[in-house]
Enzyme design. Structure first.
Site, PDB file in Angstrom:
ATOM      1  N   GLY A   1      -9.232   4.525   6.573  1.00  0.00           N
ATOM      2  CA  GLY A   1      -8.889   5.911   6.849  1.00  0.00           C
ATOM      3  C   GLY A   1      -7.445   6.138   7.230  1.00  0.00           C
ATOM      4  O   GLY A   1      -6.894   7.201   6.966  1.00  0.00           O
ATOM      5  N   PHE A   2      -6.821   5.134   7.837  1.00  0.00           N
ATOM      6  CA  PHE A   2      -5.437   5.311   8.281  1.00  0.00           C
ATOM      7  C   PHE A   2      -4.665   4.010   8.143  1.00  0.00           C
ATOM      8  O   PHE A   2      -5.247   2.930   8.286  1.00  0.00           O
ATOM      9  CB  PHE A   2      -5.393   5.740   9.755  1.00  0.00           C
ATOM     10  CG  PHE A   2      -6.173   6.986  10.032  1.00  0.00           C
ATOM     11  CD1 PHE A   2      -5.645   8.238   9.745  1.00  0.00           C
ATOM     12  CD2 PHE A   2      -7.456   6.906  10.552  1.00  0.00           C
ATOM     13  CE1 PHE A   2      -6.374   9.389   9.983  1.00  0.00           C
ATOM     14  CE2 PHE A   2      -8.202   8.052  10.796  1.00  0.00           C
ATOM     15  CZ  PHE A   2      -7.664   9.300  10.509  1.00  0.00           C
ATOM     16  N   GLY A   3      -3.377   4.151   7.894  1.00  0.00           N
ATOM     17  CA  GLY A   3      -2.503   2.983   7.933  1.00  0.00           C
ATOM     18  C   GLY A   3      -2.105   2.689   9.371  1.00  0.00           C
ATOM     19  O   GLY A   3      -2.382   3.476  10.282  1.00  0.00           O
TER      20      GLY A   3
ATOM     21  N   MET B   1      -8.175   9.122  -0.537  1.00  0.00           N
ATOM     22  CA  MET B   1      -9.106   9.509   0.544  1.00  0.00           C
ATOM     23  C   MET B   1      -9.586  10.939   0.331  1.00  0.00           C
ATOM     24  O   MET B   1      -8.782  11.806  -0.031  1.00  0.00           O
ATOM     25  CB  MET B   1      -8.399   9.428   1.893  1.00  0.00           C
ATOM     26  CG  MET B   1      -7.798   8.081   2.198  1.00  0.00           C
ATOM     27  SD  MET B   1      -6.973   8.143   3.794  1.00  0.00           S
ATOM     28  CE  MET B   1      -6.278   6.495   3.858  1.00  0.00           C
TER      29      MET B   1
ATOM     30  N   HIS C   1      -7.885   2.195  -4.576  1.00  0.00           N
ATOM     31  CA  HIS C   1      -8.899   2.039  -3.528  1.00  0.00           C
ATOM     32  C   HIS C   1      -9.494   3.409  -3.231  1.00  0.00           C
ATOM     33  O   HIS C   1      -8.848   4.245  -2.600  1.00  0.00           O
ATOM     34  CB  HIS C   1      -8.216   1.424  -2.287  1.00  0.00           C
ATOM     35  CG  HIS C   1      -9.109   1.260  -1.110  1.00  0.00           C
ATOM     36  ND1 HIS C   1      -8.626   0.941   0.143  1.00  0.00           N
ATOM     37  CD2 HIS C   1     -10.456   1.340  -0.977  1.00  0.00           C
ATOM     38  CE1 HIS C   1      -9.636   0.845   0.996  1.00  0.00           C
ATOM     39  NE2 HIS C   1     -10.752   1.090   0.339  1.00  0.00           N
TER      40      HIS C   1
ATOM     41  N   MET D   1     -12.335  -4.959   4.255  1.00  0.00           N
ATOM     42  CA  MET D   1     -11.504  -4.141   5.147  1.00  0.00           C
ATOM     43  C   MET D   1     -11.341  -4.899   6.460  1.00  0.00           C
ATOM     44  O   MET D   1     -12.326  -5.342   7.055  1.00  0.00           O
ATOM     45  CB  MET D   1     -12.170  -2.783   5.427  1.00  0.00           C
ATOM     46  CG  MET D   1     -12.233  -1.824   4.255  1.00  0.00           C
ATOM     47  SD  MET D   1     -10.646  -1.500   3.449  1.00  0.00           S
ATOM     48  CE  MET D   1      -9.654  -0.839   4.806  1.00  0.00           C
TER      49      MET D   1
ATOM     50  N   ASP E   1      -4.212   4.173  -2.185  1.00  0.00           N
ATOM     51  CA  ASP E   1      -5.325   4.641  -1.352  1.00  0.00           C
ATOM     52  C   ASP E   1      -5.643   6.103  -1.620  1.00  0.00           C
ATOM     53  O   ASP E   1      -4.815   6.985  -1.376  1.00  0.00           O
ATOM     54  CB  ASP E   1      -4.955   4.488   0.130  1.00  0.00           C
ATOM     55  CG  ASP E   1      -4.961   3.040   0.562  1.00  0.00           C
ATOM     56  OD1 ASP E   1      -6.001   2.390   0.425  1.00  0.00           O
ATOM     57  OD2 ASP E   1      -3.908   2.563   1.028  1.00  0.00           O
TER      58      ASP E   1
ATOM     59  N   HIS F   1      -1.231  -1.169  -4.352  1.00  0.00           N
ATOM     60  CA  HIS F   1      -2.505  -0.686  -3.818  1.00  0.00           C
ATOM     61  C   HIS F   1      -2.370   0.814  -3.554  1.00  0.00           C
ATOM     62  O   HIS F   1      -1.461   1.253  -2.857  1.00  0.00           O
ATOM     63  CB  HIS F   1      -2.797  -1.447  -2.524  1.00  0.00           C
ATOM     64  CG  HIS F   1      -4.106  -1.129  -1.897  1.00  0.00           C
ATOM     65  ND1 HIS F   1      -5.303  -1.661  -2.346  1.00  0.00           N
ATOM     66  CD2 HIS F   1      -4.420  -0.354  -0.834  1.00  0.00           C
ATOM     67  CE1 HIS F   1      -6.288  -1.230  -1.582  1.00  0.00           C
ATOM     68  NE2 HIS F   1      -5.786  -0.427  -0.666  1.00  0.00           N
TER      69      HIS F   1
ATOM     70  N   SER G   1       0.849  -1.190   0.000  1.00  0.00           N
ATOM     71  CA  SER G   1       0.000   0.000   0.000  1.00  0.00           C
ATOM     72  C   SER G   1       0.882   1.237   0.000  1.00  0.00           C
ATOM     73  O   SER G   1       1.633   1.483   0.945  1.00  0.00           O
ATOM     74  CB  SER G   1      -0.900  -0.002   1.238  1.00  0.00           C
ATOM     75  OG  SER G   1      -1.581   1.228   1.296  1.00  0.00           O
TER      76      SER G   1
ATOM     77  N   MET H   1     -11.552   5.667  -1.277  1.00  0.00           N
ATOM     78  CA  MET H   1     -12.273   5.920  -0.027  1.00  0.00           C
ATOM     79  C   MET H   1     -12.886   7.309  -0.130  1.00  0.00           C
ATOM     80  O   MET H   1     -12.485   8.256   0.576  1.00  0.00           O
ATOM     81  CB  MET H   1     -11.290   5.814   1.154  1.00  0.00           C
ATOM     82  CG  MET H   1     -10.967   4.369   1.479  1.00  0.00           C
ATOM     83  SD  MET H   1      -9.562   4.204   2.580  1.00  0.00           S
ATOM     84  CE  MET H   1      -8.245   4.254   1.381  1.00  0.00           C
TER      85      MET H   1
ATOM     86  N   GLY I   1       0.667  -2.221   4.161  1.00  0.00           N
ATOM     87  CA  GLY I   1       1.333  -0.919   4.088  1.00  0.00           C
ATOM     88  C   GLY I   1       2.501  -0.836   5.035  1.00  0.00           C
ATOM     89  O   GLY I   1       3.657  -0.992   4.647  1.00  0.00           O
ATOM     90  N   SER I   2       2.183  -0.625   6.323  1.00  0.00           N
ATOM     91  CA  SER I   2       3.253  -0.397   7.299  1.00  0.00           C
ATOM     92  C   SER I   2       4.126  -1.623   7.530  1.00  0.00           C
ATOM     93  O   SER I   2       5.247  -1.497   8.009  1.00  0.00           O
ATOM     94  CB  SER I   2       2.657   0.099   8.622  1.00  0.00           C
ATOM     95  OG  SER I   2       1.580  -0.707   9.003  1.00  0.00           O
TER      96      SER I   2
ATOM     97  N   ASP J   1      -7.383  -5.846   3.578  1.00  0.00           N
ATOM     98  CA  ASP J   1      -6.669  -4.569   3.698  1.00  0.00           C
ATOM     99  C   ASP J   1      -6.793  -4.032   5.122  1.00  0.00           C
ATOM    100  O   ASP J   1      -7.897  -3.736   5.582  1.00  0.00           O
ATOM    101  CB  ASP J   1      -7.285  -3.577   2.693  1.00  0.00           C
ATOM    102  CG  ASP J   1      -6.596  -2.224   2.694  1.00  0.00           C
ATOM    103  OD1 ASP J   1      -5.529  -2.085   3.311  1.00  0.00           O
ATOM    104  OD2 ASP J   1      -7.147  -1.299   2.050  1.00  0.00           O
ATOM    105  N   GLY J   2      -5.651  -3.935   5.777  1.00  0.00           N
ATOM    106  CA  GLY J   2      -5.617  -3.299   7.097  1.00  0.00           C
ATOM    107  C   GLY J   2      -5.059  -4.206   8.172  1.00  0.00           C
ATOM    108  O   GLY J   2      -5.607  -5.273   8.434  1.00  0.00           O
ATOM    109  N   GLY J   3      -3.920  -3.809   8.719  1.00  0.00           N
ATOM    110  CA  GLY J   3      -3.353  -4.545   9.849  1.00  0.00           C
ATOM    111  C   GLY J   3      -2.766  -5.893   9.491  1.00  0.00           C
ATOM    112  O   GLY J   3      -2.560  -6.729  10.375  1.00  0.00           O
TER     113      GLY J   3
END
Ligand code: DX5
Ligand code: ZN
Length: 224
Positions: A141-143, A36, A65, A136, A34, A32, A7, A67, A196-197, A174-176
């Site tokens: 909204g946030f990484g 927003m 993506h 999701m 993002d 990916h 991401s 958002m 992402g992170s 997507d996410g975490g």
């Protein structure tokens, strides 16, 4: 085929070209992106000019993506930037079926996204028209947020629904997603892994290699 989608939100924006080249050199095929709008989600990230600039320096598959509220308004503009796939939230589209149709008319792949609290029933009448469903696994909204454990069961249920109604549809998460929970989402049925992170940072190359190793071992484990 399991794919890792780094991401770009977690990349160093001052060195975007090098970041894209690095993931590509590691064998990554899909990115990916993002977008927003500060309304559908609280934050604002990047838009068309940045996607176009990235397209000029990369041949990765771009999954955008959105958002944003009423993403149908931007389908053509995003297509013109050279995107390969657009992911739209069921919660953001007043006429989801029409928006999915707009995406497919451009020749891009269409993906419908569900927030953690949104039920799979939203997919019932669009599942025949999508290439991918994105679940999701954090609130968008946030990484850098934590994976919501209840999403594992949701992925399993979606996998069963897809096997029944339109086999071949991909499941993206997507996410975490990190090295220590990616195996769980693979076993549940996901095959498009956004991260992402846990990808970008001081050890991007090592991180990607570690994900790839888990994917390879997973293939071997599935065979026996
Ligand atoms: C969150 C975005 C994600 C985000 C994931 O709203 O949709 O794509 O970049 O970041 P990590 O992998 O750090 O949770
Ligand atoms: Zn995303």
């Amino acid at each position: 085929m399991i794919e890792l989608l780094p991401s770009v939100l977690a990349a160093d924006f001052a060195r975007l070209e090098q970041e894209l080249k690095l993931v590509e050199a590691c064998g990554v095929k899909m990115l990916h992106v993002d977008v927003m709008d500060g309304v559908f989600v609280p934050s604002i990230s990047l838009g068309m000019p940045v996607i176009k600039a990235m397209r000029n320096v990369s041949s990765l598959f771009f999954d955008v993506h959105l958002m944003v509220e009423e993403p149908g308004r931007y389908v053509k503009a995003i297509a013109d930037c050279g995107a390969d796939s657009i992911s739209v939230h069921a919660e953001a589209c007043r006429h989801l079926h029409r928006t999915v149709g707009q995406i497919r008319e451009t020749g891009m792949q269409a993906c419908v996204v569900l927030n953690p609290a949104t039920g799979l029933s939203e997919l019932k009448y669009v599942l025949q028209d999508v290439d991918t469903v994105l679940l999701m696994t954090v609130n968008p909204g946030f990484g850098g947020q934590k994976y919501i454990p209840a999403m594992t069961e949701k992925i399993c249920e979606l996998k069963a629904m897809i096997d029944r109604e339109n086999p071949g549809v991909h499941i993206m998460v997507d996410g975490g997603i990190k090295l220590d929970n990616v195996q769980t989402v693979l076993e549940a049925g996901a095959d498009r892994i956004v991260a992402g992170s846990s990808v970008f940072g001081a050890h991007t190359e090592e991180n990607i290699r570690a994900f790839q190793e888990i994917f390879n071992n997973y293939y071997i484990y599935r065979k026996y």
